[in-house]
Scaffold this active site. Sequence first.
Site, PDB file in Angstrom:
ATOM      1  N   ARG A   1       0.641  -1.604  -0.271  1.00 15.98           N
ATOM      2  CA  ARG A   1       0.009   0.135  -0.132  1.00 15.98           C
ATOM      3  C   ARG A   1       1.282   1.516  -0.130  1.00 15.98           C
ATOM      4  O   ARG A   1       0.578   2.495  -0.182  1.00 15.98           O
ATOM      5  CB  ARG A   1      -0.703  -0.233   1.278  1.00 15.98           C
ATOM      6  CG  ARG A   1      -1.608   1.195   1.271  1.00 15.98           C
ATOM      7  CD  ARG A   1      -3.326   0.525   2.138  1.00 15.98           C
ATOM      8  NE  ARG A   1      -3.777  -1.012   0.969  1.00 15.98           N
ATOM      9  CZ  ARG A   1      -4.897  -1.589   1.869  1.00 15.98           C
ATOM     10  NH1 ARG A   1      -5.122  -1.461   3.466  1.00 15.98           N
ATOM     11  NH2 ARG A   1      -5.843  -2.129   1.572  1.00 15.98           N
TER      12      ARG A   1
ATOM     13  N   LYS B   1      -2.044   5.592   2.354  1.00 14.24           N
ATOM     14  CA  LYS B   1      -2.926   5.877   1.479  1.00 14.24           C
ATOM     15  C   LYS B   1      -3.714   6.453   1.267  1.00 14.24           C
ATOM     16  O   LYS B   1      -4.403   7.125   0.188  1.00 14.24           O
ATOM     17  CB  LYS B   1      -3.254   4.268   1.233  1.00 14.24           C
ATOM     18  CG  LYS B   1      -4.520   3.538   0.790  1.00 14.24           C
ATOM     19  CD  LYS B   1      -4.214   3.739  -1.412  1.00 14.24           C
ATOM     20  CE  LYS B   1      -4.673   3.423  -2.082  1.00 14.24           C
ATOM     21  NZ  LYS B   1      -6.512   4.415  -2.361  1.00 14.24           N
TER      22      LYS B   1
ATOM     23  N   PHE C   1      -8.728   2.110  -6.295  1.00 14.01           N
ATOM     24  CA  PHE C   1      -8.656   1.177  -5.993  1.00 14.01           C
ATOM     25  C   PHE C   1      -7.453   0.930  -5.123  1.00 14.01           C
ATOM     26  O   PHE C   1      -6.819   1.340  -4.317  1.00 14.01           O
ATOM     27  CB  PHE C   1      -8.052   0.406  -7.666  1.00 14.01           C
ATOM     28  CG  PHE C   1      -6.495   1.633  -8.072  1.00 14.01           C
ATOM     29  CD1 PHE C   1      -6.112   2.333  -7.070  1.00 14.01           C
ATOM     30  CD2 PHE C   1      -6.058   1.620  -9.393  1.00 14.01           C
ATOM     31  CE1 PHE C   1      -4.754   3.407  -7.766  1.00 14.01           C
ATOM     32  CE2 PHE C   1      -5.495   2.046 -10.225  1.00 14.01           C
ATOM     33  CZ  PHE C   1      -4.595   2.649  -8.933  1.00 14.01           C
ATOM     34  N   GLU C   2      -7.198  -0.482  -4.497  1.00 17.23           N
ATOM     35  CA  GLU C   2      -5.863  -1.045  -3.998  1.00 17.23           C
ATOM     36  C   GLU C   2      -6.256  -0.546  -2.260  1.00 17.23           C
ATOM     37  O   GLU C   2      -6.084   0.361  -0.919  1.00 17.23           O
ATOM     38  CB  GLU C   2      -4.641  -0.433  -3.552  1.00 17.23           C
ATOM     39  CG  GLU C   2      -4.320  -1.477  -4.887  1.00 17.23           C
ATOM     40  CD  GLU C   2      -2.563  -1.434  -5.090  1.00 17.23           C
ATOM     41  OE1 GLU C   2      -2.029  -1.181  -4.325  1.00 17.23           O
ATOM     42  OE2 GLU C   2      -1.674  -1.579  -6.262  1.00 17.23           O
ATOM     43  N   GLY C   3      -8.053  -1.026  -2.154  1.00 17.99           N
ATOM     44  CA  GLY C   3      -8.376  -0.192  -0.853  1.00 17.99           C
ATOM     45  C   GLY C   3      -8.782   1.288  -0.493  1.00 17.99           C
ATOM     46  O   GLY C   3      -8.509   2.279  -0.432  1.00 17.99           O
TER      47      GLY C   3
END
Length: 663
Positions: free
Chosen positions: A342, A421, A474-476
């Site tokens: 992340r 993030k 994306f990615e969380g």
Amino acid sequence: MARPVDCGIFRAVVDTKSLQFPATSWPPSMSTATHTPNPKTEETRSVIDMSKMNEGQRAALQVTEAARESVDDLSFVAHLFMGNWAPAKIYPFTEVDADEKVRADKFLAELAAFLKAHVDADEIDRSGEIPDAVMAGLARMGAYGIKVPQQYGGLGFSQTTYCRACQLIASHCTNTFAHLSIHQSVGVPQPLMLFGTEEQKQKFLPRVAAGEISAFALTEAGVGSDPARMTTKATPTEDGEAFLLNGEKLWCSNGTRAGLLIVAAQTPPKLVDGKPRTQITTFVVEATAPGVSVPHRSQFMGHRAIYNGVLRFTNVRVPRANIVGGEGRGLKVALTTLNAGRLSIPAASIGTAKRSLQIAREWGGTRIQWGVPIGQHSAVAEMIRKIAAHAFAMEAMLLTTSRIVDRDKKADIRLEAAMCKMWGTEKAWMCVDELMQIRGGRGYETVESLLARGETNPYPVERMMRDVRVTTIFEGSSEIMRLFIMREALDPHLKVAGIALNSERPAGERLRSLLKAAGFYAWWYPKQWLPFGGGAPADMHPHLAAHFGEVAGWSRKLARTLFHQMIKFGPKLEKRQVLLARLADIGTDLFAIAATCVYAQKLLRDGEPEARVFTLVDDFRAQALLRIRQNFDGVAVNADQHGYDLAQQVISGEHQWAERGIV
Ligand SMILES: Cc1cc2nc3c(=O)[nH]c(=O)nc-3n(C[C@H](O)[C@H](O)[C@H](O)COP(=O)(O)OP(=O)(O)OC[C@H]3O[C@@H](n4cnc5c(N)ncnc54)[C@H](O)[C@@H]3O)c2cc1C
């Protein structure tokens, strides 16, 4: 009045911890350490109050819970939410090892020169293709295996160097960044480095480090933020030597070009308490294996060369030896991989923010309107100031977090990484949005058009905006990151009072838990009102120390506010996502202020003039404190329930009248 719905993923965490305090074991799924199974999982599962859940929520919870595990140490941010002050977790800012620094500087200089000479970001955006020559050049310099240990053919660099590389690449070409980052942050290298067997590492890591492209296939049409209920299945063959993979994965980046894939799939359920429990397993899959096909390449508003597609698996034979992390541990592998990986996206966010700063400086200082450069009009100056302060704070947060990882591979950085993030991507979007405004009409115009009519500075702001937008999804997604932050922030309290609140537990046990909780809060709560406690390290510059120490005081206010909300809403607090988001944002801004002080101290040590550094630190603090105060006010007075009710009425069609007058 409509009631906010229960969120399974939040509950999955908050209801399922071991219930002893002080909390020495945390359920991390997400540190960068090599992970071991949590022996407490089965035991703690019995404390989950699932009486009010439907079958879907129950299933998701069971699978998600099985993906959790424990580490032994609370992080700086975890302490912050409890009103504890733990500066030694992030201070001092340690330097990268001297040998690595020499090698890293050389690599990054070579990379920068290559990007400038050979990577045409606008052409890549236009064509949707990264030229083979670019990929070959990147492979030659080792850019596909930046963190892969040298014994497996990689460059063996630290997290910090990897983040610097991501920042550099993204500042020039976000497509090239996404390609390399997906390959090594979530593709084959990261899960194998975390969970792979020695045999798997020897077999696959040299291939991916040399440039064989890899991808990560988790999402399906029906499962996005909640991957526990995926439908792709891996069925054991009769001889037990392999699995047959069947199903379809959506939006697999690099998927249309990859040679190796990480694929998560359901394997046969395990019997737990006499009932079948879904198992998810992760495999390394050869993309050339019979039965793997790419029926569709997806196209997006930005990231046009992301090689993203639908991957179909039809009776694909995958050897048992290709299981990563053990059968049934696939969600843990996937979530841990995402967490550890992340940090690359916020690194890219810094690249975007710094590029925005550069363009804002140049344009703000040269574009004359109303007789002066536009940067001298205070409305524009305010935008430039925001970009400058946030680019600096993003870098401080990310580097502080990366240094924790490099110092101790087992350190728990889940909360810090989630904040980097969530906050980094949102602030990068803010920076580009402000920049678009500063550039005026030219910001909205494509590079091609700017060039065609002879503009001397064809800045790619329009492309930057298209590319940055997806990073909060994306990615969380940001929403999932905030939920994650808050469920972890609440965890120590649940360890103290969880059993007492669980209606499914026997009365005697609940009473014992209640007494224990009363004992804990009798000392913890008054402590949160003390006007002292905190302080800065003795060797920190007094100017920075004042700001750093101030964070401790705010953290006690945050801890007691969170506690008050727990009392007010009880178990229903988890449904108050908007309220929880304010608390998550306060915690994030506090971490950001602390990180700017830690990083500023390092810059002073490096010889950066005090006045320059302090201007950015002070300005960021001023902006962050404004938000912190607003968020505290919003906890006290808000229209959250009214807003929720309105949204439900909109969904049910009650306000379709408000849509009148459109086509
Ligand atoms: C360009 C691109 C590249 C991608 N690359 C990959 C890849 O390489 N591999 C891969 O596996 N996947 C990939 N994805 C998928 C990506 O990770 C998902 O889009 C993401 O997980 C969100 O899932 P979703 O889009 O289905 O949204 P949903 O899960 O349907 O969510 C929609 C909205 O609801 C919110 N939401 C959902 N649940 C909750 C909740 N409980 N509480 C509050 N809000 C909630 C979300 O935050 C979001 O705003 C990619 C996607 C894109 C667009």
